[in-house]
Design an enzyme around this catalytic site. Sequence first.
Site, PDB file in Angstrom:
ATOM      1  N   LYS A 136      -4.750 -10.245  -6.641  1.00 29.05           N
ATOM      2  CA  LYS A 136      -6.065 -10.487  -6.041  1.00 29.05           C
ATOM      3  C   LYS A 136      -7.114  -9.535  -6.615  1.00 29.05           C
ATOM      4  O   LYS A 136      -6.786  -8.437  -7.074  1.00 29.05           O
ATOM      5  CB  LYS A 136      -6.009 -10.397  -4.506  1.00 29.05           C
ATOM      6  N   LYS A 157       0.817  -1.222   0.000  1.00 30.56           N
ATOM      7  CA  LYS A 157       0.000   0.000   0.000  1.00 30.56           C
ATOM      8  C   LYS A 157       0.844   1.263   0.000  1.00 30.56           C
ATOM      9  O   LYS A 157       0.432   2.288  -0.526  1.00 30.56           O
ATOM     10  CB  LYS A 157      -0.938   0.017   1.212  1.00 30.56           C
ATOM     11  N   LYS A 165     -10.805  -4.128  -4.277  1.00 30.69           N
ATOM     12  CA  LYS A 165     -11.675  -2.949  -4.393  1.00 30.69           C
ATOM     13  C   LYS A 165     -10.912  -1.742  -4.907  1.00 30.69           C
ATOM     14  O   LYS A 165     -11.464  -0.879  -5.554  1.00 30.69           O
ATOM     15  CB  LYS A 165     -12.224  -2.568  -3.004  1.00 30.69           C
TER      16      LYS A 165
HETATM   17  P1  TYM Z   1     -10.944  -5.609   3.020  1.00 34.16           P
HETATM   18  O1  TYM Z   1     -11.960  -4.533   3.076  1.00 34.16           O
HETATM   19  O2  TYM Z   1      -9.786  -5.445   2.105  1.00 34.16           O
HETATM   20  O3  TYM Z   1     -11.650  -6.975   2.673  1.00 34.16           O
HETATM   21  C1  TYM Z   1     -12.780  -7.437   3.402  1.00 34.16           C
HETATM   22  C2  TYM Z   1     -12.744  -8.954   3.548  1.00 34.16           C
HETATM   23  O4  TYM Z   1     -12.794  -9.563   2.272  1.00 34.16           O
HETATM   24  C3  TYM Z   1     -11.680 -10.427   2.076  1.00 34.16           C
HETATM   25  N1  TYM Z   1     -11.264 -10.301   0.664  1.00 34.16           N
HETATM   26  C4  TYM Z   1     -11.090 -11.336  -0.162  1.00 34.16           C
HETATM   27  N2  TYM Z   1     -11.244 -12.646   0.007  1.00 34.16           N
HETATM   28  C5  TYM Z   1     -10.984 -13.438  -1.062  1.00 34.16           C
HETATM   29  N3  TYM Z   1     -10.578 -12.984  -2.272  1.00 34.16           N
HETATM   30  C6  TYM Z   1     -10.406 -11.658  -2.473  1.00 34.16           C
HETATM   31  N4  TYM Z   1     -10.022 -11.230  -3.668  1.00 34.16           N
HETATM   32  C7  TYM Z   1     -10.677 -10.756  -1.403  1.00 34.16           C
HETATM   33  N5  TYM Z   1     -10.618  -9.410  -1.269  1.00 34.16           N
HETATM   34  C8  TYM Z   1     -10.983  -9.149   0.007  1.00 34.16           C
HETATM   35  C9  TYM Z   1     -10.617  -9.907   3.049  1.00 34.16           C
HETATM   36  O5  TYM Z   1      -9.713 -10.905   3.412  1.00 34.16           O
HETATM   37  C10 TYM Z   1     -11.467  -9.469   4.222  1.00 34.16           C
HETATM   38  O6  TYM Z   1     -11.793 -10.562   5.044  1.00 34.16           O
HETATM   39  N6  TYM Z   1      -8.329  -4.782   7.205  1.00 34.16           N
HETATM   40  C11 TYM Z   1      -9.510  -5.413   6.660  1.00 34.16           C
HETATM   41  C12 TYM Z   1     -10.810  -4.898   7.278  1.00 34.16           C
HETATM   42  C13 TYM Z   1     -10.827  -4.982   8.752  1.00 34.16           C
HETATM   43  C14 TYM Z   1     -11.057  -6.169   9.525  1.00 34.16           C
HETATM   44  C15 TYM Z   1     -10.965  -5.736  10.873  1.00 34.16           C
HETATM   45  C16 TYM Z   1     -11.358  -7.487   9.201  1.00 34.16           C
HETATM   46  C17 TYM Z   1     -10.606  -3.954   9.606  1.00 34.16           C
HETATM   47  N7  TYM Z   1     -10.688  -4.388  10.882  1.00 34.16           N
HETATM   48  C18 TYM Z   1     -11.153  -6.631  11.919  1.00 34.16           C
HETATM   49  C19 TYM Z   1     -11.538  -8.393  10.266  1.00 34.16           C
HETATM   50  C20 TYM Z   1     -11.430  -7.948  11.601  1.00 34.16           C
HETATM   51  C21 TYM Z   1      -9.566  -5.133   5.166  1.00 34.16           C
HETATM   52  O7  TYM Z   1      -8.958  -4.228   4.679  1.00 34.16           O
HETATM   53  O8  TYM Z   1     -10.428  -5.931   4.493  1.00 34.16           O
END
Ligand code: TYM
Length: 333
Positions: free
Chosen positions: A196, A114, A199
Site C-alpha cells: 500500500k 508494525k 506515510k
Molecule cells: P492512517 O493515518 O494510516 O490513514 C488514514 C486514513 O487513510 C486511509 N489510507 C488509505 N486509503 C487508501 N489507500 C491507501 N494507500 C491508504 N493509506 C491510508 C486509511 O484507511 C485511513 O482511513 N488508525 C488509523 C487512524 C485512526 C482512526 C481512528 C481512523 C485513529 N483512530 C478512528 C478512523 C477512526 C490510521 O492509522 O490511519
Amino acid sequence: MKHIVSGIKPTGSLNLGTYLGSIKNFVELQNSYSYHHFFLFIADLHAITLPIDRQFLRKKIKELAALYLACGLKQERLSLFIQSEVPAHSHMGYLLQCFTYMGELERMTQYKEKKEQAFEGIPSSLFTYPSLMAGDILLYDAEYVPVGEDQKQHLELTRDIATRINNRFGDFFTVPEPLIPKVGARIKSLAYPEKKMSKSDTDTKGHIDLLDEPHIIRKRIRSAVTDSGADIRFDREGKPGISNLLTIYATLENVSVEAIAARYSNATYKQLKDDLAERVVKELSPIQERYRELINSRELNDILDKGRDEALKVANKKAAKLSRKLGLGRGRR
Ligand code: TYM
C-alpha cells in the site's frame, strides 16, 4: 444529530493514498450526509506508538490540520481537533482495553506488520492501539466511520467491543458501520504495486505527497512501475501496476475503474501516465494554494480551538458515563 468520526495519523507527509482513501471521501460525505455532524481528528496519540521525533511530529500535526481544511472540508457540522487535546480519548482507550482480549489484539494484521519496525522492543501501545481507536469512535457514538480498506479489521474489533459492552450494560454505545469507498480504498505504492502507498514508507519513489511540486508528481507517475505487455485493462492480480494507476485516475474522476480502462483501452502506457500526471497536478494545485494560506494563520488555530471544545463536551460526558457504569470514583455527587 448523528455522528461521523474519523482520524488520520500525523506520522508522515500526507500522500495521495490517504487523500483518495479518506480525505476526499470526507469532503464528499459532508454533502451526502447532510444531517450528520463530523468529528475529524489528527490522531497524534496513535503517532507515538512507534518512536517519532517530537519536532517532526509537531510539524506534521499542524500540516495535517491545514491539509484537512485545504482539501475542501466545510466548517458547518464539523469539529476538527487534535486527539491529545481531548484527554477523554486516552481515558476511554484504557477503559476499553479492559474489554479487549489478547487473542483479538494478536490477530490484528497492522500489529503484526508494525511490530517488525520496532527495533528496541515492541511498545505495548502498539499492541493496544485498536482499543484506543475503538475509544476514538465509541466516545462520539459514531454511526459511520469512513476509512480505507486497511482499517476494516480495526473497525470490526470496535464493533465487537461495543456489542460486548452493550450486552453488559444495555444499549450503551452506537455500533458503528465502516464507510469504505468503492474505488480508492486501496491505493498502492507506485514503485511496489503489491504494497500500500503508506506515510511510513521511506522509499519516496512509491508515493506522491499532497505538497509535492508538479515536476515531482510528473516524474513519479512517469516512473511508476508498470507491467509486462502493453494493453491497458483492470486486472489487480495480473497487472497490479496499471490497475493501480487506473484506480487513482478513477477515484480522482469519481467514475468506475472500468470506465477509465475503457477510455484508455487503445492508448499506450505513456499516454495514460501523461494524462494521469496532469490530472493529479490539477487536483493538487488548489489544495496547495489553500494550504499555504492556512498553515500559519490565526484561522487555523481558531478552528482547532473550536473543534477541541466541541469534542471535549461530547467525549467527557461519554467517558464519565462509562466510568460510572463501571463503578469508578465516587459516582455522581
Ligand atoms: P492512517 O493515518 O494510516 O490513514 C488514514 C486514513 O487513510 C486511509 N489510507 C488509505 N486509503 C487508501 N489507500 C491507501 N494507500 C491508504 N493509506 C491510508 C486509511 O484507511 C485511513 O482511513 N488508525 C488509523 C487512524 C485512526 C482512526 C481512528 C481512523 C485513529 N483512530 C478512528 C478512523 C477512526 C490510521 O492509522 O490511519
